[in-house]
Design a protein around this motif. Structure first.
Motif, PDB file in Angstrom:
ATOM      1  N   LEU A   1       0.823  -1.205   0.000  1.00  0.00           N
ATOM      2  CA  LEU A   1       0.000   0.000   0.000  1.00  0.00           C
ATOM      3  C   LEU A   1       0.862   1.262   0.000  1.00  0.00           C
ATOM      4  O   LEU A   1       0.558   2.242  -0.695  1.00  0.00           O
ATOM      5  CB  LEU A   1      -0.929   0.002   1.215  1.00  0.00           C
ATOM      6  CG  LEU A   1      -2.088  -0.994   1.185  1.00  0.00           C
ATOM      7  CD1 LEU A   1      -2.776  -1.052   2.541  1.00  0.00           C
ATOM      8  CD2 LEU A   1      -3.099  -0.602   0.103  1.00  0.00           C
ATOM      9  N   ALA A   2       1.941   1.251   0.793  1.00  0.00           N
ATOM     10  CA  ALA A   2       2.839   2.409   0.843  1.00  0.00           C
ATOM     11  C   ALA A   2       3.460   2.668  -0.521  1.00  0.00           C
ATOM     12  O   ALA A   2       3.600   3.830  -0.949  1.00  0.00           O
ATOM     13  CB  ALA A   2       3.932   2.181   1.895  1.00  0.00           C
ATOM     14  N   LEU A   3       3.812   1.604  -1.217  1.00  0.00           N
ATOM     15  CA  LEU A   3       4.405   1.744  -2.552  1.00  0.00           C
ATOM     16  C   LEU A   3       3.408   2.362  -3.525  1.00  0.00           C
ATOM     17  O   LEU A   3       3.755   3.256  -4.312  1.00  0.00           O
ATOM     18  CB  LEU A   3       4.868   0.368  -3.053  1.00  0.00           C
ATOM     19  CG  LEU A   3       5.474   0.327  -4.468  1.00  0.00           C
ATOM     20  CD1 LEU A   3       6.737   1.174  -4.520  1.00  0.00           C
ATOM     21  CD2 LEU A   3       5.769  -1.110  -4.882  1.00  0.00           C
ATOM     22  N   ILE A   4       2.150   1.903  -3.482  1.00  0.00           N
ATOM     23  CA  ILE A   4       1.124   2.442  -4.387  1.00  0.00           C
ATOM     24  C   ILE A   4       0.893   3.923  -4.108  1.00  0.00           C
ATOM     25  O   ILE A   4       0.800   4.740  -5.044  1.00  0.00           O
ATOM     26  CB  ILE A   4      -0.192   1.656  -4.243  1.00  0.00           C
ATOM     27  CG1 ILE A   4      -0.024   0.226  -4.727  1.00  0.00           C
ATOM     28  CG2 ILE A   4      -1.306   2.339  -5.033  1.00  0.00           C
ATOM     29  CD1 ILE A   4      -1.261  -0.633  -4.557  1.00  0.00           C
ATOM     30  N   VAL A   5       0.791   4.295  -2.821  1.00  0.00           N
ATOM     31  CA  VAL A   5       0.579   5.705  -2.468  1.00  0.00           C
ATOM     32  C   VAL A   5       1.730   6.557  -2.982  1.00  0.00           C
ATOM     33  O   VAL A   5       1.522   7.633  -3.570  1.00  0.00           O
ATOM     34  CB  VAL A   5       0.432   5.870  -0.939  1.00  0.00           C
ATOM     35  CG1 VAL A   5       0.412   7.340  -0.553  1.00  0.00           C
ATOM     36  CG2 VAL A   5      -0.854   5.205  -0.455  1.00  0.00           C
ATOM     37  N   ALA A   6       2.966   6.099  -2.765  1.00  0.00           N
ATOM     38  CA  ALA A   6       4.142   6.846  -3.213  1.00  0.00           C
ATOM     39  C   ALA A   6       4.150   6.996  -4.732  1.00  0.00           C
ATOM     40  O   ALA A   6       4.414   8.087  -5.259  1.00  0.00           O
ATOM     41  CB  ALA A   6       5.414   6.142  -2.742  1.00  0.00           C
TER      42      ALA A   6
ATOM     43  N   LEU B   1       1.560   6.890  -6.780  1.00  0.00           N
ATOM     44  CA  LEU B   1       0.474   7.783  -7.188  1.00  0.00           C
ATOM     45  C   LEU B   1       0.857   9.249  -7.008  1.00  0.00           C
ATOM     46  O   LEU B   1       0.583  10.089  -7.866  1.00  0.00           O
ATOM     47  CB  LEU B   1      -0.795   7.485  -6.391  1.00  0.00           C
ATOM     48  CG  LEU B   1      -1.703   6.376  -6.903  1.00  0.00           C
ATOM     49  CD1 LEU B   1      -2.842   6.133  -5.923  1.00  0.00           C
ATOM     50  CD2 LEU B   1      -2.259   6.708  -8.273  1.00  0.00           C
ATOM     51  N   GLU B   2       1.495   9.559  -5.879  1.00  0.00           N
ATOM     52  CA  GLU B   2       1.877  10.945  -5.605  1.00  0.00           C
ATOM     53  C   GLU B   2       3.008  11.405  -6.521  1.00  0.00           C
ATOM     54  O   GLU B   2       3.000  12.545  -7.000  1.00  0.00           O
ATOM     55  CB  GLU B   2       2.287  11.089  -4.135  1.00  0.00           C
ATOM     56  CG  GLU B   2       1.124  11.007  -3.162  1.00  0.00           C
ATOM     57  CD  GLU B   2       0.134  12.140  -3.358  1.00  0.00           C
ATOM     58  OE1 GLU B   2       0.542  13.311  -3.320  1.00  0.00           O
ATOM     59  OE2 GLU B   2      -1.059  11.853  -3.577  1.00  0.00           O
ATOM     60  N   LEU B   3       3.988  10.525  -6.778  1.00  0.00           N
ATOM     61  CA  LEU B   3       5.145  10.908  -7.581  1.00  0.00           C
ATOM     62  C   LEU B   3       4.848  10.932  -9.078  1.00  0.00           C
ATOM     63  O   LEU B   3       5.541  11.607  -9.841  1.00  0.00           O
ATOM     64  CB  LEU B   3       6.316   9.951  -7.312  1.00  0.00           C
ATOM     65  CG  LEU B   3       6.910  10.008  -5.893  1.00  0.00           C
ATOM     66  CD1 LEU B   3       7.940   8.900  -5.707  1.00  0.00           C
ATOM     67  CD2 LEU B   3       7.550  11.370  -5.643  1.00  0.00           C
TER      68      LEU B   3
ATOM     69  N   LYS C   1      -1.881  17.095 -15.885  1.00  0.00           N
ATOM     70  CA  LYS C   1      -3.316  16.847 -15.969  1.00  0.00           C
ATOM     71  C   LYS C   1      -3.910  16.542 -14.592  1.00  0.00           C
ATOM     72  O   LYS C   1      -5.090  16.785 -14.341  1.00  0.00           O
ATOM     73  CB  LYS C   1      -3.577  15.675 -16.932  1.00  0.00           C
ATOM     74  CG  LYS C   1      -5.049  15.486 -17.300  1.00  0.00           C
ATOM     75  CD  LYS C   1      -5.246  14.273 -18.199  1.00  0.00           C
ATOM     76  CE  LYS C   1      -4.620  14.492 -19.554  1.00  0.00           C
ATOM     77  NZ  LYS C   1      -4.895  13.346 -20.474  1.00  0.00           N
ATOM     78  N   ASP C   2      -3.060  15.990 -13.711  1.00  0.00           N
ATOM     79  CA  ASP C   2      -3.526  15.627 -12.374  1.00  0.00           C
ATOM     80  C   ASP C   2      -3.378  16.764 -11.364  1.00  0.00           C
ATOM     81  O   ASP C   2      -3.805  16.646 -10.231  1.00  0.00           O
ATOM     82  CB  ASP C   2      -2.749  14.416 -11.852  1.00  0.00           C
ATOM     83  CG  ASP C   2      -2.874  13.215 -12.764  1.00  0.00           C
ATOM     84  OD1 ASP C   2      -4.021  12.922 -13.165  1.00  0.00           O
ATOM     85  OD2 ASP C   2      -1.853  12.602 -13.087  1.00  0.00           O
ATOM     86  N   ARG C   3      -2.726  17.849 -11.778  1.00  0.00           N
ATOM     87  CA  ARG C   3      -2.500  18.963 -10.869  1.00  0.00           C
ATOM     88  C   ARG C   3      -3.327  20.168 -11.287  1.00  0.00           C
ATOM     89  O   ARG C   3      -3.624  20.365 -12.461  1.00  0.00           O
ATOM     90  CB  ARG C   3      -1.016  19.337 -10.835  1.00  0.00           C
ATOM     91  CG  ARG C   3      -0.109  18.176 -10.432  1.00  0.00           C
ATOM     92  CD  ARG C   3       1.355  18.588 -10.422  1.00  0.00           C
ATOM     93  NE  ARG C   3       2.228  17.441 -10.249  1.00  0.00           N
ATOM     94  CZ  ARG C   3       2.569  16.939  -9.074  1.00  0.00           C
ATOM     95  NH1 ARG C   3       2.096  17.486  -7.976  1.00  0.00           N
ATOM     96  NH2 ARG C   3       3.373  15.897  -8.989  1.00  0.00           N
ATOM     97  N   ILE C   4      -3.652  21.002 -10.300  1.00  0.00           N
ATOM     98  CA  ILE C   4      -4.415  22.218 -10.556  1.00  0.00           C
ATOM     99  C   ILE C   4      -3.484  23.411 -10.386  1.00  0.00           C
ATOM    100  O   ILE C   4      -2.831  23.547  -9.343  1.00  0.00           O
ATOM    101  CB  ILE C   4      -5.611  22.339  -9.588  1.00  0.00           C
ATOM    102  CG1 ILE C   4      -6.527  21.115  -9.718  1.00  0.00           C
ATOM    103  CG2 ILE C   4      -6.391  23.616  -9.831  1.00  0.00           C
ATOM    104  CD1 ILE C   4      -7.664  21.093  -8.706  1.00  0.00           C
ATOM    105  N   ALA C   5      -3.394  24.251 -11.412  1.00  0.00           N
ATOM    106  CA  ALA C   5      -2.548  25.445 -11.344  1.00  0.00           C
ATOM    107  C   ALA C   5      -3.190  26.456 -10.392  1.00  0.00           C
ATOM    108  O   ALA C   5      -4.364  26.795 -10.529  1.00  0.00           O
ATOM    109  CB  ALA C   5      -2.376  26.052 -12.728  1.00  0.00           C
TER     110      ALA C   5
END
Length: 462
Positions: free
Chosen positions: A12-17, A19-21, A26-30
């Motif tokens: 789970l820790a690997l998946i979270v990392a 996803l964040e990295l 497209k996944d970020r909001i300016a």
């Protein structure tokens, strides 16, 4: 079996990392620098508030038992907390719209600090007072802070879409990372350093005091309807009229109560579900794994809400349906997997299957929180935001009190089946909410006109 727990946690820790990295543009909001400063200030305060709450969780039951109270006495203390949240908390939380949301947030800090102080006394009446104060604080935590954020966000002229960024980060930190760190820190204070089960409550009081100082020095005040002509009863009536006259708000309240009621019931049921024969399971480590799953869900939610074309009302139908299936697993495994009759030992094969299902449910919880916050910001009128949000908590608290009172009256599979039905109902109501929201898009509700009509009708009755 320890290897199994480490594997689940590490996966789970690997998946979270990842996803964040792996977030792309497209996944970020300016956003702007002014908004980032505002957001970071709120996240710091919210994290301190949640740390003050999470630090207490692992040791409440244990502390009461150390004082010599039995399961029935402790159950009554818990019921008092939820009952207080329903009665007194609703009134105090609703005053935030009139007296100010910043003031309500400070009241949360003071009330919870006083609740922590009562834990030093072994007297049942003092502990009962602490539970009542804690119930009031819980209502403020889940209404005043969000109400202040939404009003302040709009007052400063930030883009409405940026709210979803703050919501998802708040849940990622407050209901994920902070929960894990708080659980480990509480264990360090109480067990490893030998300060005893009261130490986490003292640490919580210190963090709440620091958060209160930041609120007093950096937050401005905002209100719902500060009119002196409106009493508390009129506020309640106005909130009830808003809920009754707008199907979207009524549906949102029903969805929230169904999901949160199932979630709080799950909190009481997961331990006996994983250890029906008193199996030796690492409660703290499993709790941390659940919180990591919640972080995974909030990370997924931030990606989903960053896409303007994807509506919250649409994907939440799937989330509720998936969560309903996960809480059916205890019933399914009870039929398909032969239950062990050996007392003690490690977790069974059926328990291992349940852990994966429960982690999936916690991921759904992580998606739920920022998503419901976004929907509340869209559909609940600003002038009565705290009042309406506390109205939503009334059926939730009634439901949890009933479950607590009857937790030993029904088999655990029946309780899980009931929660699964509630979650399927939430999915159906979410579908209805999407349909209603689409049909009313071109006809926004005029809350000012509605309020004026209500006041005129009241005057005619007089």
């Amino acid at each position: 079996m320890e290897v199994f727990y480490y594997m689940v946690f590490g996966f789970l820790a690997l998946i979270v990392a990842l996803l964040e990295l792996s977030k792309t543009a497209k996944d970020r909001i300016a956003t702007s620098s002014a908004f980032n400063s505002f957001k970071n200030n709120y996240l710091l305060v919210y994290s301190l508030m949640m740390a003050g709450d999470w630090l207490q969780g692992p040791y409440v039951y244990f502390l009461y038992s150390q004082y010599g109270f039995d399961k029935g006495d402790i159950g009554r203390l818990f019921i008092a907390g939820f009952g207080s949240s329903m009665l007194f908390g609703t009134i105090v939380g609703s005053l935030a719209d009139k007296q100010g949301r910043r003031r309500a947030c400070v009241t949360y800090c003071i009330t919870y600090i006083l609740s922590c102080i009562t834990k030093h006394s072994p007297e049942y009446k003092v502990l009962m007072l602490g539970r009542i104060l804690g119930g009031i604080a819980t209502s403020l935590l889940f209404s005043a802070f969000e109400s202040w954020l939404v009003a302040e966000h709009n007052k400063r002229g930030f883009e409405p879409q940026w709210l979803s960024l703050t919501f998802s980060k708040a849940i990622f930190l407050g209901n994920g990372l902070i929960a894990i760190v708080s659980g480990l820190f509480a264990n360090l204070l109480a067990d490893n350093l030998g300060f005893g089960p009261v130490a986490p409550f003292d640490a919580a009081a210190c963090l709440l005091a620091i958060g209160m100082a930041i609120i007093l020095s950096t937050w401005g005040e905002n209100y719902g309807d500060p009119s002196d002509s409106k009493g508390l009863l009129t506020q309640f009536k106005g909130a009830a009229v808003a809920i009754a006259s707008d199907e979207k708000i009524a549906l949102l309240g029903a969805i929230q109560s169904l999901f949160e009621g199932s979630m709080y019931t799950f909190v009481f049921l997961w331990t006996p579900a994983l250890s029906p024969n008193d199996e030796d399971i690492p409660h703290g480590f499993i709790f941390a794994t659940f919180m990591l799953s919640s972080m995974l869900g909030s990370s997924i939610a931030s990606r989903l809400m960053a896409r303007p074309a994807l509506k919250v009302e649409a994907y939440m139908q799937i989330v509720f349906a998936v969560s309903a299936v996960t809480l059916l697993l205890p019933i399914i495994t009870n039929f398909l997997v032969t239950p062990s009759s050996v007392k003690g030992g490690g977790i069974s094969f059926g328990g291992s299957i349940l852990i994966f299902g429960f982690c999936t449910f916690e991921a759904c919880v992580g998606i739920f929180w920022p998503s419901i916050m976004k929907m509340r910001s869209q559909y609940i009128p600003e002038e009565a935001r705290s009042t309406i949000m506390n109205f939503f908590r009334i059926p939730l608290n009634i439901f949890v009190c009933v479950v607590l009172y009857n937790v030993n009256a029904f088999p655990i599979t029946v309780m899980f089946g009931m929660c699964s039905i509630f979650l399927f109902m939430a999915s159906i109501l979410q579908r209805r909410l999407m349909v209603v929201a689409e049909s009313h898009k071109s006809k926004p509700q005029d809350w000012t006109a509605l309020r004026t009509q209500d006041e005129e009708a009241e005057a005619l009755n007089i």
